[in-house]
Design a protein around this motif. Structure first.
Motif, PDB file in Angstrom:
ATOM      1  N   ALA B 141       0.827  -1.204   0.000  1.00 14.64           N
ATOM      2  CA  ALA B 141       0.000   0.000   0.000  1.00 14.64           C
ATOM      3  C   ALA B 141       0.862   1.255   0.000  1.00 14.64           C
ATOM      4  O   ALA B 141       0.638   2.179  -0.792  1.00 14.64           O
ATOM      5  CB  ALA B 141      -0.927  -0.010   1.212  1.00 14.64           C
ATOM      6  N   ILE B 142       1.874   1.297   0.874  1.00 11.37           N
ATOM      7  CA  ILE B 142       2.742   2.484   0.924  1.00 11.37           C
ATOM      8  C   ILE B 142       3.485   2.660  -0.394  1.00 11.37           C
ATOM      9  O   ILE B 142       3.557   3.763  -0.949  1.00 11.37           O
ATOM     10  CB  ILE B 142       3.748   2.362   2.087  1.00 11.37           C
ATOM     11  N   LEU B 143       4.008   1.549  -0.912  1.00  7.23           N
ATOM     12  CA  LEU B 143       4.732   1.609  -2.179  1.00  7.23           C
ATOM     13  C   LEU B 143       3.859   2.187  -3.285  1.00  7.23           C
ATOM     14  O   LEU B 143       4.289   3.015  -4.080  1.00  7.23           O
ATOM     15  CB  LEU B 143       5.167   0.183  -2.569  1.00  7.23           C
ATOM     16  N   LEU B 144       2.587   1.732  -3.312  1.00  6.12           N
ATOM     17  CA  LEU B 144       1.692   2.185  -4.383  1.00  6.12           C
ATOM     18  C   LEU B 144       1.350   3.658  -4.231  1.00  6.12           C
ATOM     19  O   LEU B 144       1.324   4.387  -5.219  1.00  6.12           O
ATOM     20  CB  LEU B 144       0.404   1.350  -4.391  1.00  6.12           C
ATOM     21  N   ILE B 145       1.104   4.106  -2.985  1.00  8.92           N
ATOM     22  CA  ILE B 145       0.783   5.524  -2.797  1.00  8.92           C
ATOM     23  C   ILE B 145       1.947   6.386  -3.294  1.00  8.92           C
ATOM     24  O   ILE B 145       1.762   7.348  -4.058  1.00  8.92           O
ATOM     25  CB  ILE B 145       0.488   5.825  -1.312  1.00  8.92           C
ATOM     26  N   VAL B 146       3.176   6.001  -2.882  1.00  6.12           N
ATOM     27  CA  VAL B 146       4.341   6.792  -3.298  1.00  6.12           C
ATOM     28  C   VAL B 146       4.484   6.747  -4.816  1.00  6.12           C
ATOM     29  O   VAL B 146       4.703   7.775  -5.467  1.00  6.12           O
ATOM     30  CB  VAL B 146       5.616   6.251  -2.617  1.00  6.12           C
ATOM     31  N   ALA B 147       4.319   5.543  -5.393  1.00  8.88           N
ATOM     32  CA  ALA B 147       4.527   5.405  -6.839  1.00  8.88           C
ATOM     33  C   ALA B 147       3.478   6.177  -7.620  1.00  8.88           C
ATOM     34  O   ALA B 147       3.788   6.808  -8.634  1.00  8.88           O
ATOM     35  CB  ALA B 147       4.511   3.942  -7.234  1.00  8.88           C
ATOM     36  N   ILE B 148       2.204   6.131  -7.148  1.00 11.58           N
ATOM     37  CA  ILE B 148       1.147   6.856  -7.870  1.00 11.58           C
ATOM     38  C   ILE B 148       1.442   8.355  -7.836  1.00 11.58           C
ATOM     39  O   ILE B 148       1.407   9.041  -8.858  1.00 11.58           O
ATOM     40  CB  ILE B 148      -0.242   6.534  -7.262  1.00 11.58           C
ATOM     41  N   ALA B 149       1.807   8.864  -6.639  1.00  8.91           N
ATOM     42  CA  ALA B 149       2.101  10.294  -6.535  1.00  8.91           C
ATOM     43  C   ALA B 149       3.252  10.675  -7.450  1.00  8.91           C
ATOM     44  O   ALA B 149       3.191  11.680  -8.166  1.00  8.91           O
ATOM     45  CB  ALA B 149       2.442  10.650  -5.089  1.00  8.91           C
ATOM     46  N   ARG B 150       4.307   9.841  -7.470  1.00  9.17           N
ATOM     47  CA  ARG B 150       5.486  10.219  -8.250  1.00  9.17           C
ATOM     48  C   ARG B 150       5.249  10.092  -9.744  1.00  9.17           C
ATOM     49  O   ARG B 150       5.687  10.928 -10.522  1.00  9.17           O
ATOM     50  CB  ARG B 150       6.685   9.363  -7.842  1.00  9.17           C
ATOM     51  N   GLU B 151       4.556   8.999 -10.164  1.00 11.34           N
ATOM     52  CA  GLU B 151       4.374   8.841 -11.603  1.00 11.34           C
ATOM     53  C   GLU B 151       3.379   9.870 -12.138  1.00 11.34           C
ATOM     54  O   GLU B 151       3.566  10.423 -13.217  1.00 11.34           O
ATOM     55  CB  GLU B 151       3.919   7.420 -11.936  1.00 11.34           C
ATOM     56  N   PHE B 152       2.314  10.153 -11.336  1.00 14.43           N
ATOM     57  CA  PHE B 152       1.302  11.095 -11.787  1.00 14.43           C
ATOM     58  C   PHE B 152       1.893  12.493 -11.934  1.00 14.43           C
ATOM     59  O   PHE B 152       1.744  13.152 -12.961  1.00 14.43           O
ATOM     60  CB  PHE B 152       0.128  11.104 -10.799  1.00 14.43           C
ATOM     61  N   LEU B 153       2.605  12.955 -10.886  1.00 18.01           N
ATOM     62  CA  LEU B 153       3.138  14.317 -10.935  1.00 18.01           C
ATOM     63  C   LEU B 153       4.385  14.409 -11.794  1.00 18.01           C
ATOM     64  O   LEU B 153       4.668  15.439 -12.381  1.00 18.01           O
ATOM     65  CB  LEU B 153       3.436  14.801  -9.511  1.00 18.01           C
ATOM     66  N   GLY B 154       5.153  13.309 -11.857  1.00 18.63           N
ATOM     67  CA  GLY B 154       6.438  13.366 -12.549  1.00 18.63           C
ATOM     68  C   GLY B 154       6.338  13.099 -14.034  1.00 18.63           C
ATOM     69  O   GLY B 154       7.033  13.714 -14.831  1.00 18.63           O
ATOM     70  N   SER B 155       5.504  12.132 -14.433  1.00 16.15           N
ATOM     71  CA  SER B 155       5.409  11.825 -15.854  1.00 16.15           C
ATOM     72  C   SER B 155       4.010  12.021 -16.410  1.00 16.15           C
ATOM     73  O   SER B 155       3.784  11.799 -17.597  1.00 16.15           O
ATOM     74  CB  SER B 155       5.830  10.376 -16.142  1.00 16.15           C
ATOM     75  N   GLY B 156       3.041  12.371 -15.554  1.00 20.10           N
ATOM     76  CA  GLY B 156       1.684  12.563 -16.041  1.00 20.10           C
ATOM     77  C   GLY B 156       1.013  11.297 -16.497  1.00 20.10           C
ATOM     78  O   GLY B 156       0.093  11.316 -17.300  1.00 20.10           O
ATOM     79  N   SER B 157       1.464  10.139 -15.979  1.00 17.84           N
ATOM     80  CA  SER B 157       0.859   8.885 -16.414  1.00 17.84           C
ATOM     81  C   SER B 157       0.675   7.957 -15.220  1.00 17.84           C
ATOM     82  O   SER B 157       1.181   8.208 -14.132  1.00 17.84           O
ATOM     83  CB  SER B 157       1.759   8.212 -17.459  1.00 17.84           C
ATOM     84  N   LEU B 158      -0.107   6.867 -15.422  1.00 14.20           N
ATOM     85  CA  LEU B 158      -0.272   5.828 -14.405  1.00 14.20           C
ATOM     86  C   LEU B 158      -0.158   4.485 -15.097  1.00 14.20           C
ATOM     87  O   LEU B 158      -0.795   4.269 -16.129  1.00 14.20           O
ATOM     88  CB  LEU B 158      -1.637   5.939 -13.713  1.00 14.20           C
ATOM     89  N   MET B 159       0.639   3.568 -14.553  1.00 16.79           N
ATOM     90  CA  MET B 159       0.901   2.269 -15.175  1.00 16.79           C
ATOM     91  C   MET B 159       1.386   2.422 -16.618  1.00 16.79           C
ATOM     92  O   MET B 159       1.206   1.542 -17.449  1.00 16.79           O
ATOM     93  CB  MET B 159      -0.361   1.375 -15.184  1.00 16.79           C
ATOM     94  N   GLY B 160       1.992   3.555 -16.937  1.00 17.24           N
ATOM     95  CA  GLY B 160       2.501   3.750 -18.286  1.00 17.24           C
ATOM     96  C   GLY B 160       1.504   4.412 -19.238  1.00 17.24           C
ATOM     97  O   GLY B 160       1.859   4.772 -20.359  1.00 17.24           O
ATOM     98  N   TYR B 161       0.223   4.579 -18.820  1.00 20.00           N
ATOM     99  CA  TYR B 161      -0.756   5.237 -19.692  1.00 20.00           C
ATOM    100  C   TYR B 161      -0.863   6.704 -19.307  1.00 20.00           C
ATOM    101  O   TYR B 161      -1.026   7.027 -18.123  1.00 20.00           O
ATOM    102  CB  TYR B 161      -2.134   4.586 -19.542  1.00 20.00           C
ATOM    103  N   THR B 162      -0.802   7.582 -20.289  1.00 21.75           N
ATOM    104  CA  THR B 162      -0.905   9.013 -20.014  1.00 21.75           C
ATOM    105  C   THR B 162      -2.319   9.342 -19.527  1.00 21.75           C
ATOM    106  O   THR B 162      -3.291   8.950 -20.154  1.00 21.75           O
ATOM    107  CB  THR B 162      -0.603   9.822 -21.278  1.00 21.75           C
TER     108      THR B 162
END
Lengths: 204, 205
Positions: B141-162
Motif C-alpha cells: 500500500a505504501i509503495l503504491l501511494i508513493v509510486a502513484i504520486a510520483r508517476e502522476f506528478l512526474g510523468s503525467g501517467s499511471l501504469m505507463g498510460y498518459t
C-alpha cells in the motif's frame, strides 16, 4: 584514473543512502546521536571493504557465465549466476561473524564501541547492495571492486553522520507534532539527497 | 475467520503498518517507486516471499536451534527470493530489468527478518501466513501511494498510460521532473507519515 573516478562517484554521486536508499533501516534507527552513528558508519565501511573483494573473486571465478572455464574447458558453458544471492549473503554473514571474533580478540577497545553494531550489519542492505551493484557494474580488477567498497562505505558514513548531527540540533526546534521523529527525518534526508544531486557529473 | 485472525490480517495495513509505523523495509522499497508498475511487482514479490518464509519458519520453529536461527532464516529467505527472481526473469523480463538489484535486496529487507523474529517464531503456520499477507499488503500500500504520486506528478501517467489530457500541456502545464528523482520518494514518504500521524494521534512521538 578510472579507480579515482569510481571512488569519487561512489561517495558523492552513487551515494548508497541518497541515490539508492540502501541501509535505510539502521540509518533511521541509529542516527540519534553522532557518536554511535560514527561507530556504525565505520563498521559498515570496514565490512564493505572486506566483503566486496571476496565476492568479486567469487563472481569472477565461480558465478559468472563461463567463469568456471579455469577448472576445465567443458565447464565454460556453465552459468551459476542464479546462485549469487544465496552465496553473497552466506559470505557476508560469515565474514561479519569472523570480523566480530577477530575484533573482539585483538582490539577489545574497538569491540566495545562497534560490538553491538556488528551483528546488525549482516542484514544491512548496504552491504548486500554493494555486492550486487559490484556484480552489475562488472569492474575490471579486484582493486576497483575494493575501491568501490571503500567509497560506498565512506558515502554511507558521511550520510549517517550528517543526519545525526542535524537530528541532534533539531531537538531545539519546534517541529509539528505528527512530523516529529520519523517524518521529519525522512524529509531532511530527501533535502540532503537533493543537495547531493549537485555532485552529479563530477569527474576527474 | 475468528476476530483475532482478522486482526492479524488487517492490523498491519494501517495501524501497525510495517513501513510508516514500525520503520521496517524502507531499504529496498523506495528506489522502485518512480513508476507504478515496478512498485506493484515489488510489492507482490515481497508479499509472496514474506508469507511463505513466515510459514516455513513457523513450521520449523521448534526444531531450529536458537543460536543459528538467523542463518536458517537468511537461507530460507534467500531461496524464496531466488525462486521469485527466476519466475520474474522468465515471465516479466522488462520489469525484472527495471528492478535489477532490488529483487536481490528483498533478502535483507528488514520486514522479513522483523516478522520472522517477532511473529513466525512464536505462532502457528496459518496465523503466520496471515501475518505475512497482512504485512505484505501494508508494504504494498505504501509503495503504491508513493509510486502513484510520483508517476502522476512526474510523468503525467499511471501504469505507463498518459492520464493528463493533451489540452493541459497545451495550456502550459509541465510535468514536475523533480518527482522522478530519488530524493522525492523520501519526501513523499515523509508526507504520508505526516498525514497518517495527524489522523492517528496515538502514534505521535
Amino acid at each position: 584514473m578510472e579507480t579515482v573516478n569510481i571512488f569519487i562517484r561512489s561517495i558523492f554521486v552513487d551515494n548508497m543512502v541518497f541515490a539508492y536508499f540502501l541501509g535505510m533501516c539502521s540509518y533511521l534507527a541509529v542516527s540519534k546521536t553522532v557518536k554511535t552513528s560514527i561507530g556504525l558508519g565505520i563498521a559498515v565501511t570496514f565490512v564493505l571493504v572486506i566483503t566486496l573483494p571476496i565476492n568479486y573473486l567469487l563472481d569472477t571465478y565461480v558465478l559468472r557465465p563461463g567463469a568456471l572455464s579455469w577448472l576445465s574447458p567443458e565447464l565454460a558453458s556453465m552459468d551459476l549466476s542464479f546462485l549469487s544471492f544465496i552465496l553473497f549473503i552466506a559470505i557476508i554473514a560469515s565474514i561479519v561473524q569472523i570480523v566480530e571474533m577477530v575484533v573482539e580478540k585483538f582490539t577489545p577497545a574497538l569491540y566495545s564501541q562497534l560490538g553491538i553494531f556488528l551483528p546488525l550489519i549482516a542484514v544491512n542492505c548496504a552491504i548486500l547492495g554493494g555486492s550486487l551493484f559490484m556484480q552489475q557494474k562488472s569492474f575490471d580488477n579486484i582493486g576497483q571492486a575494493t575501491t568501490y567498497g571503500l567509497g560506498s562505505g565512506i558515502g554511507w558514513l558521511l550520510a549517517i553522520v550528517g543526519i545525526a548531527a542535524i537530528r541532534e540540533h533539531m531537538s531545539y526546534s519546534k517541529v509539528p507534532k505528527p512530523l516529529r521523529g520519523l517524518g521529519i527525518t525522512f524529509i531532511i534526508t530527501g533535502l540532503m539527497g537533493i543537495a547531493f544531486m549537485g555532485f552529479m557529473g563530477i569527474k576527474f | 475467520m475468528s476476530a483475532s485472525r482478522k486482526q492479524i490480517l488487517v492490523d498491519p495495513i494501517s495501524k501497525n503498518n510495517p513501513v510508516v509505523v514500525l520503520m521496517l523495509g524502507i531499504c529496498s522499497a523506495l528506489a522502485v517507486t518512480a513508476q507504478v508498475k515496478p512498485a506493484l511487482v515489488m510489492g507482490i514479490s515481497v508479499t509472496v516471499v514474506l508469507a511463505f518464509s513466515n510459514v516455513i519458519i513457523s513450521l520449523l520453529r521448534n526444531t531450529i536451534p536458537n543460536r543459528i536461527r538467523i542463518i536458517v532464516q537468511l537461507v530460507v529467505i534467500a531461496a524464496l527470493v531466488i525462486i521469485v527472481e527466476q519466475i520474474l526473469k522468465a515471465f516479466a523480463y522488462d520489469v525484472w530489468g527495471q528492478l535489477s538489484v532490488f529483487i536481490g535486496l528483498i533478502i535483507t529487507n528488514c520486514i522479513l527478518m522483523g516478522r520472522l523474529e517477532a511473529f513466525a517464531l512464536g505462532n502457528t503456520p496459518f496465523d503466520s501466513f496471515l501475518d505475512g499477507i497482512g504485512n505484505g499488503l501494508g508494504y504494498t500500500a505504501i509503495l503504491l501511494i508513493v509510486a502513484i504520486a510520483r508517476e502522476f506528478l512526474g510523468s503525467g501517467s499511471l501504469m505507463g498510460y498518459t492520464v493528463i489530457p493533451e489540452s493541459f500541456y497545451e495550456a502550459g502545464y509541465m510535468n514536475n521532473g523533480l518527482m522522478i528523482l530519488p530524493p522525492m520518494a523520501l519526501i513523499v514518504v515523509g508526507c504520508i507519515i505526516w498525514v497518517h500521524r495527524s489522523i492517528d494521534k496515538d502514534l505521535q512521538e
